[in-house]
Motif scaffolding. Sequence first.
Motif, PDB file in Angstrom:
ATOM      1  N   GLY A   1       0.588   4.550  -2.472  1.00  0.00           N
ATOM      2  CA  GLY A   1       0.798   6.002  -2.091  1.00  0.00           C
ATOM      3  C   GLY A   1       1.748   6.857  -2.904  1.00  0.00           C
ATOM      4  O   GLY A   1       1.535   7.880  -3.373  1.00  0.00           O
ATOM      5  N   LEU A   2       2.978   6.043  -3.084  1.00  0.00           N
ATOM      6  CA  LEU A   2       3.855   6.533  -3.922  1.00  0.00           C
ATOM      7  C   LEU A   2       3.801   6.936  -5.241  1.00  0.00           C
ATOM      8  O   LEU A   2       4.012   7.878  -5.818  1.00  0.00           O
ATOM      9  N   ARG A   3       2.969   5.901  -5.986  1.00  0.00           N
ATOM     10  CA  ARG A   3       2.542   6.352  -7.314  1.00  0.00           C
ATOM     11  C   ARG A   3       1.500   7.395  -7.308  1.00  0.00           C
ATOM     12  O   ARG A   3       1.579   8.092  -8.364  1.00  0.00           O
TER      13      ARG A   3
ATOM     14  N   VAL B   1      11.927  13.574 -10.599  1.00  0.00           N
ATOM     15  CA  VAL B   1      10.999  13.215  -9.400  1.00  0.00           C
ATOM     16  C   VAL B   1      10.659  11.684  -9.455  1.00  0.00           C
ATOM     17  O   VAL B   1      10.524  11.041  -8.815  1.00  0.00           O
TER      18      VAL B   1
ATOM     19  N   ARG C   1      -1.488   4.777   5.398  1.00  0.00           N
ATOM     20  CA  ARG C   1      -2.517   4.954   4.488  1.00  0.00           C
ATOM     21  C   ARG C   1      -3.920   4.671   4.956  1.00  0.00           C
ATOM     22  O   ARG C   1      -4.212   3.480   4.816  1.00  0.00           O
TER      23      ARG C   1
ATOM     24  N   LEU D   1      10.041   3.488  -4.499  1.00  0.00           N
ATOM     25  CA  LEU D   1       9.174   2.273  -4.696  1.00  0.00           C
ATOM     26  C   LEU D   1       9.881   1.136  -4.631  1.00  0.00           C
ATOM     27  O   LEU D   1       9.496  -0.027  -4.073  1.00  0.00           O
TER      28      LEU D   1
ATOM     29  N   THR E   1       3.306  14.316   2.810  1.00  0.00           N
ATOM     30  CA  THR E   1       3.366  13.223   2.035  1.00  0.00           C
ATOM     31  C   THR E   1       3.846  12.146   2.632  1.00  0.00           C
ATOM     32  O   THR E   1       3.325  10.954   2.569  1.00  0.00           O
TER      33      THR E   1
ATOM     34  N   VAL F   1      10.966   8.658  -7.025  1.00  0.00           N
ATOM     35  CA  VAL F   1       9.983   8.090  -6.804  1.00  0.00           C
ATOM     36  C   VAL F   1       9.961   6.320  -7.084  1.00  0.00           C
ATOM     37  O   VAL F   1       9.772   5.738  -6.136  1.00  0.00           O
TER      38      VAL F   1
ATOM     39  N   LEU G   1       1.335   9.676  -5.538  1.00  0.00           N
ATOM     40  CA  LEU G   1       2.497  10.989  -5.442  1.00  0.00           C
ATOM     41  C   LEU G   1       2.953  11.388  -6.847  1.00  0.00           C
ATOM     42  O   LEU G   1       3.158  12.745  -7.223  1.00  0.00           O
ATOM     43  N   ARG G   2       3.324  10.414  -7.485  1.00  0.00           N
ATOM     44  CA  ARG G   2       4.338  10.479  -8.754  1.00  0.00           C
ATOM     45  C   ARG G   2       3.245  11.050  -9.856  1.00  0.00           C
ATOM     46  O   ARG G   2       3.600  12.257 -10.170  1.00  0.00           O
TER      47      ARG G   2
ATOM     48  N   SER H   1       0.794  -1.052   0.148  1.00  0.00           N
ATOM     49  CA  SER H   1       0.051  -0.207  -0.144  1.00  0.00           C
ATOM     50  C   SER H   1       0.851   1.144  -0.208  1.00  0.00           C
ATOM     51  O   SER H   1       0.557   2.349  -0.533  1.00  0.00           O
ATOM     52  N   THR H   2       2.082   1.109   0.508  1.00  0.00           N
ATOM     53  CA  THR H   2       2.871   2.352   0.588  1.00  0.00           C
ATOM     54  C   THR H   2       3.438   2.830  -0.914  1.00  0.00           C
ATOM     55  O   THR H   2       3.352   3.977  -1.184  1.00  0.00           O
ATOM     56  N   ASN H   3       3.421   1.730  -1.538  1.00  0.00           N
ATOM     57  CA  ASN H   3       3.922   2.037  -3.048  1.00  0.00           C
ATOM     58  C   ASN H   3       2.707   2.617  -3.880  1.00  0.00           C
ATOM     59  O   ASN H   3       2.944   3.302  -4.442  1.00  0.00           O
TER      60      ASN H   3
ATOM     61  N   LYS I   1      12.914   3.617   2.241  1.00  0.00           N
ATOM     62  CA  LYS I   1      11.811   4.257   1.227  1.00  0.00           C
ATOM     63  C   LYS I   1      11.171   5.734   1.597  1.00  0.00           C
ATOM     64  O   LYS I   1      11.206   6.502   0.707  1.00  0.00           O
TER      65      LYS I   1
ATOM     66  N   VAL J   1       1.991   8.605   2.956  1.00  0.00           N
ATOM     67  CA  VAL J   1       2.482   7.590   2.005  1.00  0.00           C
ATOM     68  C   VAL J   1       2.853   6.261   2.829  1.00  0.00           C
ATOM     69  O   VAL J   1       2.342   5.117   2.783  1.00  0.00           O
TER      70      VAL J   1
END
Lengths: 627, 563
Positions: A82-84, B464, B295, B472, B288, B468, A86-87, A78-80, B480, B292
């Motif tokens: 979130g990162l996507r 960026v 969640r 990831l 952020t 990211v 963000l991207r 799930s963290t990833n 991370k 992240v």
Amino acid sequence: MNFILSLLLLLLFQSPSPTPPLVPERVPALLTLIYVGGLALIVLLLLIGLLRSRRPAVNAAVPQDLPKDVKRRLGSTSTNRGLRALRWLFVLLSLTIFSFHIYWAHYAAERNEKFQELSYKDLRARRLSESTLRGWILDRSGRLDQAIAYYRRDSSGEIHREYPLDKALAHILGSDRGDPGLERALFGVESGAMPEALQVVKGQTLEFKGNQDVRLTIDRNLQLAAVDQLKGKHGAVVVLNPQNGEVLALYSEPSYSLKDVEDETTWIRLEANERDKPLVSRALGAYYIPGSTFKTVTMTAAFLAGLQDTEFTCSSSGFQASPGSNPILDDGGPGEVHGRIGIDTAFEVSCNQYFAQMGVKLGPDKLKQAAQLLGIGTYDTPSEALRGRKEPELWNASTDAVKRALAPREATIVTGKQLTRYDLALIGYGQGYAGQMTPFQMALAASAIANTDGKLMKPKIEFNRPPEVFKQVMPAQTAATLRGIMSLVTGGPRGTARGVFAPIKAAGINTGGKTGTAQKVVPVYDPKTGEPKTRHRIERDNRGNIIREYDELIMDQEHPRIDAWFLCIAPLERPQIAIAVIVEGGGYGSKSAAPIAAALVLKARDSGYFNVSNNQAQQSSPPKPKR
Amino acid sequence: MKNRASSHLLLLLLIVGFEIAGYFAIHRAGLLRGYETSIIGAVRDLMMFVPLMALVLWLSRSMRFAGNWILFTTAILLFSIGLLVQYRLYSDPEYNARNKAIAREEKMDALRTRYIMENYDPAKKQMMGLPPTPAQPLSIEQLPHKPSNYTVWNAVTSGYTWIPVFSFIAFAVAYWLCGRDGFLLWLQRNSFIIVLLTLVPLAVAVFTSSAGKALGNMTPWEPSKIPFLVGFAGILTARYKDLAETYWGIPRARDIVPLLVMAMLPFVPFFALKDFGQMLIFSGAYTTLYLVAVRRWPQLLLFVGSVLLVISILVVGALPRDVQEKVPLLPTIARPIGAALPSRIQQRFHLWLDGFDPPSPEVSWWKKDYQDALNKDPRLKELAEQSPAMQKTVNVDIWFDKLAFQPAQAVFGIASGKTTGRGLGLGYPEVIPIADSDYVYAAIGEEMGVAGGAVVILSIIIFVVAGVRTSLEARDMFTKLCAAGLTAFMGFQALVNVGGILRALPMTGITLPFVSHGGFSLITSFAMLGMLMAFSNRNARDRVIADRPTVKPTSSLKLEAVQ
């Protein structure tokens, strides 16, 4: 290096037309394009690299023998996610912000009004005008050593723009601030017009005519004579050549020094001077009540309508347009009685009652027709007529910018169907709804009569432009007749300007003219600050709530300003000059304005303007006016 | 485009090649304007690529870098653009001059003299007192120009030489440190102490600085961003699982309070230093990171909602009066907010929303500047006293000469750049003050146009995205979060800077990472780059290890595993 670059340029931009000169700016511009292009290429490569190296979701340290979708779910945490998110958010934000750049670069200059208004604050515009050289502006003679705007190089190598006839031509040439004059119209470059690198490389460098000198039609001597004559007064002089529309002199007093207004504070102070308004050209941009000079227009309208033989009575009780309206009297009051007269005598003695009655008889349509032929704006309602738009289309000029720079305010009269007889009467002798004339317009009215073919030529200020006709106002014969009538004012037994023009007649010059005297109620000015005095007014509705608050000018009803006008054409047989003079507060037209015109006629004679027409004078003598 | 050192070395060489073209353009354009740009400076700038290429070799040979090279090359691309624009600006005699008016006059005279020599016919030349030569084009070398006075000694001792060198050293140090697991572990465990320790020099800075700048026009507290970020990431790593357990959407107090304390700590010194831009970026980065890591939908909504609330409060409080009056009740709400907001924020908001209009001279934050300007120039004062209309004109003048000068000239510059820009050296970016650090995007927009701006923005996006991706692919939470935080920080900083210049956001005093060479910004950016690349390398190593199913997990997985 130069050779390689020029080869590159020639290869890239083969044009069928002769290649433009290798302006040195093309080298940096081309290199900039190469640089940015190269960087874009590298960015593209990086982008490709980024996209190609996309990996499937991270595999956690799990045994390889699990089913695929379980592995996938384990891998994508799930963290990833979130990162996507963000991207994507970031990419979206960047593109949105980038769109602002595109807005500023392409749309702001055209669409954003605030931006346009304040773009004079852009220091680049000033640098642009400083770094590009303007052509020299020459007067009528076309001689370099008599230039009216040129460059001088001082001992330290600095280059300055010099205006030898500083104040005399300030309104025409204009300065860097405020509305553009000829300097900016002919040579000015707006900073948005600077070419970008791509255009420079293609050879589309700035189209500025820095090397092209411009020869104006202005006569130095006449202009200086006008300055002399108006010294210490407020007023304007316009001198045109009626045969081809050339502007020989155009001056408005008070004027200002072009050198002084380079200092911002001075300019602000001059702009704020409400009483004197030195920055406004009274010849082109100020409205005055024409008074009796408007009778030239009424007379033209009468001849065009075929009513020139009408006789009216001028009586001691005045002319009442309709029952109950104010009686219209002449300037001398009830004592001035002319009896039953025709149009020529009425013009000679400037009889208000005659022209008032003629105005009523002509009616709005005939007046409208005549006004439009002369370039006067006709409107149906007073509010439209008061708008005061500029009239660049009147000019015969090489570019729109020049037309706009010299555009006079449109003189207007109201000719709607709703006009009463009284309104028409007032218009007839130059009051009421005819009260919005400029000196320039009156000069044009005179020059239509002065033109041998009865045409109104478009005014022009550039010597080398061919003349253009504005309208064919009247038949040549009518023009000749009218000229004859005008000559009565300066030479006839009861002409209102005969005294002033007697010496000129004695010198053998036949002239024609018209005096004008107009009363105008003006605001009261505070003697200390020079600002008009105002009174605060509050409008309330019936419940006492304030609807509107405003400041109203206090008008000086007891001491109206009496403006003096004079129109003049000379020499009568084939006029080479048509003059309009106005002196604010000058009293009677014959007292203040006519002598100025007379002096200018003499100056024109001395400058040799009348030599041309002497040969033709014998051929066409003016016919006697019909009785 | 393979992810190999050799390919990226080639890219670097390409960059150098194009840079040479750019430098040549600036040199030529300078000659056209009557001054010679320094060849020594250009050589010095281009020599910066030598240590860069050395770094590439060091990374790939001795450190055996296996991570994403794109991070590096993109950063160097931005760096090189910054070098070029800086060269353009500091070579311009007007930008550096003490007496700018004289320098400008000289420039204009050079342009005009050239024009006269090339175009006037002999008669006119004689009237101007010049030798009556016929009009013919001059070659660039024949033009008279002021020689450059930049000596080798200047180059050796200049800040422009040493700051990049220090940045490269910072990069190498950061990379080496963050490549070591022991160091990362230490960072993660001692995050709180690190943050506290960073506060100490910051406190010193607060008391010794003025108006948000110290040591000249620099902000030496920029590197403190890194410890703060790392500290926050550390705490979050330790507690994110606990924070994820929420009661009605809000986590337990004992989990959230230390986090909040940790989050608020950096805000205090930055608020005291009046560096609101940094505060904005910090809030963005922290939020952020939190979102992240933890969640939970309600928290997401709560955060987004509170951020929006804060922003709207700020906007409402800072709206200009006439806009406020359009909405009923808004003025009454806005007045206490407006009074409470620091004047600098009000200034910035006004410049953003209504930049082309000055506020009334009575407004509190404008009053002092207005009065100062009047007192300096008694003529203006006398003019302003004449009438309300006069005062308005004078007000507009003072506004554009003082507060609105920089943003207004920047916007005019960008507007004049159009699509391909005016050309290097052919525009007038020297008019914008501090165009080489805060407003560098405006200079790019003017001389390289929308195309140049697109290059910069695309580079930032690529950076960026690569950052990211580093985040990831990270296998442990701390790395991370660190990577995400660093990327978010740099990305938001770039966006806020560009957005401020383009009037999409209020202007803040922050710089564009990598492009702005001002002060410590470059050192911080390169240090962050070093850390990111270390993380990227780590990911590659972990991936290699994990893809080999027979190999047991080694020490690299000692750190906190991903949920």
